[in-house]
Design a protein around this motif. Sequence first.
Motif, mmCIF file in Angstrom:
data_model
loop_
_atom_site.group_PDB
_atom_site.id
_atom_site.type_symbol
_atom_site.label_atom_id
_atom_site.label_comp_id
_atom_site.label_asym_id
_atom_site.label_seq_id
_atom_site.Cartn_x
_atom_site.Cartn_y
_atom_site.Cartn_z
ATOM 1 N N MET A 52 -39.247 -23.920 21.904
ATOM 2 C CA MET A 52 -39.106 -23.433 20.547
ATOM 3 C C MET A 52 -38.942 -21.920 20.570
ATOM 4 O O MET A 52 -39.705 -21.219 21.211
ATOM 5 N N THR A 53 -37.969 -21.424 19.882
ATOM 6 C CA THR A 53 -37.755 -19.988 19.843
ATOM 7 C C THR A 53 -38.509 -19.381 18.674
ATOM 8 O O THR A 53 -38.874 -20.057 17.727
ATOM 9 N N TYR A 74 -39.043 -21.029 14.679
ATOM 10 C CA TYR A 74 -40.333 -21.204 14.012
ATOM 11 C C TYR A 74 -40.397 -20.343 12.767
ATOM 12 O O TYR A 74 -40.846 -20.771 11.710
ATOM 13 N N ASN A 81 -43.380 -27.574 11.303
ATOM 14 C CA ASN A 81 -42.915 -27.530 12.688
ATOM 15 C C ASN A 81 -43.683 -28.488 13.592
ATOM 16 O O ASN A 81 -43.676 -28.340 14.816
ATOM 17 N N MET A 134 -41.798 -30.066 16.532
ATOM 18 C CA MET A 134 -41.529 -29.131 17.630
ATOM 19 C C MET A 134 -42.803 -28.828 18.415
ATOM 20 O O MET A 134 -42.776 -28.709 19.646
ATOM 21 N N ILE A 135 -43.925 -28.682 17.683
ATOM 22 C CA ILE A 135 -45.206 -28.425 18.356
ATOM 23 C C ILE A 135 -45.556 -29.601 19.266
ATOM 24 O O ILE A 135 -45.908 -29.426 20.436
ATOM 25 N N HIS A 193 -43.487 -29.741 22.382
ATOM 26 C CA HIS A 193 -43.925 -28.810 23.422
ATOM 27 C C HIS A 193 -45.030 -29.440 24.272
ATOM 28 O O HIS A 193 -45.015 -29.321 25.508
ATOM 29 N N GLU A 210 -43.304 -32.410 26.377
ATOM 30 C CA GLU A 210 -42.365 -31.937 27.396
ATOM 31 C C GLU A 210 -43.071 -31.246 28.554
ATOM 32 O O GLU A 210 -42.619 -31.306 29.703
ATOM 33 N N ASN A 211 -44.181 -30.596 28.259
ATOM 34 C CA ASN A 211 -44.916 -29.880 29.307
ATOM 35 C C ASN A 211 -46.097 -30.676 29.860
ATOM 36 O O ASN A 211 -46.905 -30.130 30.613
ATOM 37 N N TYR A 259 -54.365 -23.237 24.280
ATOM 38 C CA TYR A 259 -54.049 -24.095 23.135
ATOM 39 C C TYR A 259 -55.232 -24.346 22.207
ATOM 40 O O TYR A 259 -55.023 -24.722 21.046
ATOM 41 N N ILE A 278 -46.078 -21.183 22.672
ATOM 42 C CA ILE A 278 -45.188 -21.947 21.797
ATOM 43 C C ILE A 278 -44.292 -20.999 21.017
ATOM 44 O O ILE A 278 -43.071 -21.112 21.031
ATOM 45 N N SER A 279 -44.916 -20.041 20.320
ATOM 46 C CA SER A 279 -44.166 -19.073 19.526
ATOM 47 C C SER A 279 -45.127 -18.019 19.007
ATOM 48 O O SER A 279 -46.275 -18.333 18.690
#
Length: 333
Positions: free
Chosen positions: A1-2, A6, A249, A252-253, A256, A259-260, A274, A284-285
Amino acid sequence: MTRSAYGLSLGFVFLVFSSCGNSNEPCTLPDSYLEIPVEVRLHRMEQLFFEDLTEEKLTEHLENYPEFSSAMFGNMGFENEAQLKTELLLIHSDSGMQELYEEVAIHFDTVAEIEESLEDAFRGILFHFPEFKVPEVYTFVTGFGTDLIVEEDIIIIGLDYFLPEDHRFQPLELPQYIVKRYTEEHLIPTIVTAISSQFNQTDLGDRTLLAEMIFYGKAYHFAKTILPCTPDEYIIGYEKKEVIGSYANEEMIWGHFIENELLYETNAFEIRRYVGEAPFTDVISPDAPGRIGRWLGWNIVDDYRNNNNLSLSELMQQQDAREIFKLSGYKPR
């Protein structure tokens, strides 16, 4: 996420929220809560320890309120009671401390609203947990040394921490993103969240990020159940725009985390990224609020209870974070 993604989502949702407005429907506590008799009277200990304090009065106060004295002064590291009394007399006669006390006395000339809010909270806890013992509640001026002490039998509120955010007296050693949570609106949710630990059973052998997320998620779910009329931002300590942006979001959260492969991470440093205190979750952002893992855990716990028709007591007794996640059926909104 950029960062831009966000930020754009935050801005878009904020505009929609502003144009739609808040619901004007009043929130009321369940009748089942209100029917439970509870009476709370705050003991204003700052008045005893700051107004015309003498050694004789100090001795009397320490003897008359042993539970308060032990909780408030028991860990100050003094070798004996004589040394403790000498230090307390010096502290409470200090001109700066006297000035702070006077400001607190002006702002908190009455604590009736705090008493009423605590009564409502304790009613809610007793409805779900009849074994709950209503603690004695004390207020004090600690010189920004102790904000809250929440134990099973006693609660001590450091009123100086909860002066208005624009007051000239502030806890300067704390970062601003934490200081902004020291408001009267945050006080009762913070106390209730702390009380949740009495009922929040966990598997201490599970050191995963998921276990941390679920622990905090259960705590926030507990607080929201007990305080159904309290906005989410006061439960978790976010700003309103941060709550709105996180929901906007959420996909997207969650992406993340997946994916990780973070849910079963056991590295303490990674876990702190986190769920630990921070102004934002930078991995994340820069626009993602701190402690985002706790917020995500709250959503998972909400789904777990709702999709499995559980009582609050049954939820809090469930120790297995993996089972909670598996049966939650959680998906981003």
